[in-house]
Design a protein around this motif. Structure first.
Motif, PDB file in Angstrom:
ATOM      1  N   TYR A 106       0.793  -1.436   0.277  1.00  0.00           N
ATOM      2  CA  TYR A 106      -0.408   0.183  -0.337  1.00  0.00           C
ATOM      3  C   TYR A 106       0.912   1.173  -0.403  1.00  0.00           C
ATOM      4  N   GLY A 107       0.577   2.106  -0.342  1.00  0.00           N
ATOM      5  CA  GLY A 107       0.982   3.790  -0.334  1.00  0.00           C
ATOM      6  C   GLY A 107       0.276   4.649   0.680  1.00  0.00           C
ATOM      7  N   ILE A 108       1.258   5.854   0.079  1.00  0.00           N
ATOM      8  CA  ILE A 108      -0.140   7.096   0.641  1.00  0.00           C
ATOM      9  C   ILE A 108      -1.624   6.930   0.441  1.00  0.00           C
ATOM     10  N   GLY A 109      -2.560   6.755   1.504  1.00  0.00           N
ATOM     11  CA  GLY A 109      -3.817   7.555   1.142  1.00  0.00           C
ATOM     12  C   GLY A 109      -4.420   5.718   1.201  1.00  0.00           C
ATOM     13  N   GLU A 119       6.421   6.315   2.181  1.00  0.00           N
ATOM     14  CA  GLU A 119       5.421   6.481   3.145  1.00  0.00           C
ATOM     15  C   GLU A 119       4.658   5.408   2.627  1.00  0.00           C
ATOM     16  N   GLY A 120       5.390   4.256   2.300  1.00  0.00           N
ATOM     17  CA  GLY A 120       3.892   2.883   1.749  1.00  0.00           C
ATOM     18  C   GLY A 120       4.133   1.801   2.853  1.00  0.00           C
ATOM     19  N   ASN A 121       3.838   0.548   2.651  1.00  0.00           N
ATOM     20  CA  ASN A 121       4.097  -0.398   3.268  1.00  0.00           C
ATOM     21  C   ASN A 121       3.680  -1.585   2.668  1.00  0.00           C
ATOM     22  N   LEU A 122       5.214  -2.597   2.527  1.00  0.00           N
ATOM     23  CA  LEU A 122       5.308  -3.760   1.749  1.00  0.00           C
ATOM     24  C   LEU A 122       4.169  -4.802   2.326  1.00  0.00           C
ATOM     25  N   LYS A 130       3.676  11.912  -3.815  1.00  0.00           N
ATOM     26  CA  LYS A 130       4.485  10.729  -3.367  1.00  0.00           C
ATOM     27  C   LYS A 130       4.400   9.093  -3.775  1.00  0.00           C
ATOM     28  N   VAL A 131       3.273   9.328  -3.625  1.00  0.00           N
ATOM     29  CA  VAL A 131       2.514   8.198  -4.715  1.00  0.00           C
ATOM     30  C   VAL A 131       3.482   7.754  -6.140  1.00  0.00           C
ATOM     31  N   ILE A 132       2.524   9.387  -7.105  1.00  0.00           N
ATOM     32  CA  ILE A 132       3.711   9.112  -8.240  1.00  0.00           C
ATOM     33  C   ILE A 132       5.549   8.793  -8.465  1.00  0.00           C
ATOM     34  N   LYS A 133       6.188   9.005  -6.780  1.00  0.00           N
ATOM     35  CA  LYS A 133       7.343   8.863  -6.901  1.00  0.00           C
ATOM     36  C   LYS A 133       7.908   7.362  -6.742  1.00  0.00           C
ATOM     37  N   MET A 134       6.476   6.726  -5.788  1.00  0.00           N
ATOM     38  CA  MET A 134       6.676   5.323  -5.480  1.00  0.00           C
ATOM     39  C   MET A 134       6.417   4.927  -6.750  1.00  0.00           C
TER      40      MET A 134
END
Length: 249
Positions: A90-93, A121-124, A216-220
């Motif tokens: 999951y990513g942020i949001g 700021e995401g989690n595997l 942030k999502v796009i960067k991830m």
């Protein structure tokens, strides 16, 4: 869905730009070799190979390069030690992310994938945590909605599941195995799509309504896509019209 369509267009444009720089060719060649090795070398009898070839053509890979990759897969020792592994997180949001990899070093790959998540700021997550949200299917897009009736008649007759019109584009949806035959039928009718791919389509969406989180999502996603072992990154992210307007500036 308009925001999703615009985001999809940005991704496809970025893929073509990356291809010019040579960033995606190596990954696609590796995938062609793997698909040819594990199935029939004839793309008409191997839906997975057909889908990868369509991806290669969409980023302007030459037929000669594609044919050499197929030959490698059917006649060489390439990819003997390659494992296909998917990672979920999951990513942020609350954005769900599915990462498909082809790797000869699982420890390296999981480390790099985890780093891309945590740095943004995401989690595997664990296996199965988000995969159930995605369905493998073919998607064929036309930006001219005036073609709806002709596209619908041709596509449905060829075995398409559905056609969606969001007011800006037409989306032909197929079973992933019949993607090639539907695309061939549309081409034969003179209906050339603006984009065609086999993808993992999310059943739900997570909308991001501020630019900071969107970036942030796009960067991830960019970090994940830049990992050598990563073949594809899928997510259920959508952006509000206001965010899209700022992202496209």
């Amino acid at each position: 869905m308009a925001g999703h369509s615009k985001w999809a267009n940005i991704k496809h444009r970025k893929a073509r730009q990356d291809a010019v720089k040579g960033k995606v060719f190596t990954k696609i060649i590796r995938e062609i070799v793997s698909a040819a090795k594990q199935g029939d070398p004839d793309p008409n009898k191997n839906p997975r190979l057909r889908a990868v070839i369509e991806k290669a053509l969409s980023v302007n890979m030459t037929r000669d390069t594609i044919n050499r990759a197929v030959a490698r897969g059917t006649g060489g020792d390439d990819n003997d030690n390659m494992d296909e592994v998917s990672y979920e997180g999951y990513g942020i949001g609350g954005v769900a992310v599915l990462v498909e990899t082809l790797t000869d070093n699982l420890n390296r790959t999981v480390s790099e994938v985890r780093h891309a998540f945590t740095k943004n700021e995401g989690n595997l997550g664990t296996s199965g945590s988000v995969a159930y949200l995605f369905t493998k299917r073919g998607e064929i897009t036309f930006n001219d909605i005036s073609l709806e009736e002709e596209v619908m008649l041709t596509a449905l007759d060829a075995g398409a599941l559905d056609i969606e019109n969001d007011g800006e584009s037409l989306l032909v949806i197929t079973e992933w195995e019949s993607f090639g035959q539907v695309k061939d039928a549309l081409n034969a009718a003179g209906l050339v799509s603006d984009n065609a791919e086999v993808t993992m389509s999310p059943s739900t969406s997570a909308e991001i309504d501020n630019v900071e989180d969107a970036e942030k999502v796009i960067k991830m996603i960019d970090m994940l896509e830049d990992i050598d072992d990563v073949q594809e990154v899928y997510s259920n992210v959508t952006f509000s019209d206001e965010v899209m307007a700022q992202l496209e500036q």
